[in-house]
Structures are given as C-alpha cells and as structure tokens.
Design a protein around this motif. Structure first.
Motif, short mmCIF file in Angstrom:
data_model
loop_
_atom_site.label_atom_id
_atom_site.label_comp_id
_atom_site.label_asym_id
_atom_site.label_seq_id
_atom_site.Cartn_x
_atom_site.Cartn_y
_atom_site.Cartn_z
N UNK A 189 0.88 -1.15 0.00
CA UNK A 189 0.00 0.00 0.00
C UNK A 189 0.92 1.21 0.00
N UNK A 190 1.12 1.79 -1.13
CA UNK A 190 2.14 2.83 -1.30
C UNK A 190 1.84 4.12 -0.56
N UNK A 191 0.69 4.24 0.08
CA UNK A 191 0.36 5.47 0.77
C UNK A 191 1.01 5.57 2.15
N UNK A 192 1.64 4.50 2.61
CA UNK A 192 2.28 4.51 3.92
C UNK A 192 3.79 4.32 3.78
N UNK A 193 4.55 4.95 4.68
CA UNK A 193 6.01 4.81 4.66
C UNK A 193 6.50 3.66 5.52
N UNK A 194 5.58 3.04 6.27
CA UNK A 194 5.95 1.97 7.18
C UNK A 194 5.03 0.78 7.02
N UNK A 195 5.59 -0.38 7.24
CA UNK A 195 4.79 -1.60 7.37
C UNK A 195 4.47 -1.79 8.85
N UNK A 196 3.34 -2.39 9.13
CA UNK A 196 3.03 -2.83 10.48
C UNK A 196 3.29 -4.33 10.51
N UNK A 197 4.19 -4.76 11.39
CA UNK A 197 4.56 -6.17 11.50
C UNK A 197 4.11 -6.66 12.87
N UNK A 198 3.29 -7.69 12.90
CA UNK A 198 2.77 -8.19 14.18
C UNK A 198 3.84 -8.98 14.94
N UNK A 199 3.62 -9.13 16.23
CA UNK A 199 4.54 -9.90 17.07
C UNK A 199 4.66 -11.33 16.56
N UNK A 200 3.54 -11.92 16.13
CA UNK A 200 3.58 -13.29 15.63
C UNK A 200 4.47 -13.44 14.41
#
Length: 153
Positions: free
Chosen positions: A120-131
């Motif tokens: 999703x190119x609108x964000x500068x960061x990925x959200x990575x879960x603990x799992x």
C-alpha cells in the motif's frame, strides 16, 4: 485528577532524563522507543548512540554492526518501507518492565517477507505483528544475532 497524573508523568520523564542522558524520553510518541533502547542496552552488547543517527539507534560493542531497535508495548512494530537496517532488534516491553525478544539479527528474512506482501504505497511503514516477528526470527542466521551481556544469558 488528570492534571496531577500529567504532572507525575513529567516528573518521571525528568527523572529518566537525569539517569539516562542519551535519550529524550518525550511524551510525543518517542517514550516507548527510548525506554526500549535503554533496556536493550542493558541486556545486549550494544552501545546506544549519544545523538540521533539516521536509520540506526546503536552499534554492537564487539564488531560495530549498526542496529535498529524497535520496541512495542502493543501487538506490532512499525518497520520502514524503504530502508533495511543492517541488524534489527525488536522487543516487547511489558508493563512490569520485562523484555521479550521478538526478532534479533540480520534483516534478510524481513526483506523476503516484505517482498511477498501487497504494498500500500500510501504509507512509509509496514506494520509487522509480534507473531510474524517471532516466525521470521526463526529464519535469522545465528551468526548475525546480537549477543546478550553475560549476566543476561
């Protein structure tokens, strides 16, 4: 009531700044990261930088590898989309101040994982879960793991 609690927060932050002058401990979103960096420095053989260094928070004491530290008190971390640090240390800090290692080492398992994700190119960061962090941590080359201090092994 809330005014007193806010005053107490600032008193705690001022005390942290006195004891750990390398960090800012601002209440604007950096507090959790600063706490994580101080705890990581106590547990791992790293030296936190005295000033802001672009993309990195510390270096290893034994081979000076550059380290990015990500800390969470929730369910995930934010990981930069366009920069892959040399080494990544992701930790979870509990309300009791206990540290759980989620990821430790080189970032190639991350890069492979991220290449497979839809972007999703609108964000500068990925959200990575603990799992996901824990799963990817199993793929890290053992030689790249950041060593713990002898008293923390």
């Amino acid at each position: 009531m809330i005014v007193k609690k806010i005053e107490q927060l600032f008193e705690i932050v001022d005390e942290l700044k006195l004891n750990y002058p390398k960090k800012e401990f601002t209440l604007d979103g950096r507090l959790v990261g600063d706490i994580g960096e101080i705890l990581a420095e106590q547990i791992y053989q790293i030296e936190i930088f005295n000033k802001v260094v672009k993309d990195y928070d510390a270096k290893t004491e034994y081979d000076e590898s550059l380290v990015q530290i990500k800390t969470t008190m929730k369910d995930s971390i934010w990981y930069p989309r366009d920069k892959h640090p040399e080494r990544l240390l992701a930790i979870e800090v509990s309300k009791q101040g206990k540290v759980k290692e989620l990821y430790n080492g080189e970032t190639s398992p991350f890069i492979k994982y991220l290449e497979k994700r839809k972007r999703n190119e609108s964000y500068n960061y990925y959200t990575i879960t603990k799992g996901i962090l824990i799963k990817l941590n199993k793929e890290v080359d053992e030689k790249t793991r950041i060593k713990k201090r002898p008293e923390n092994r």
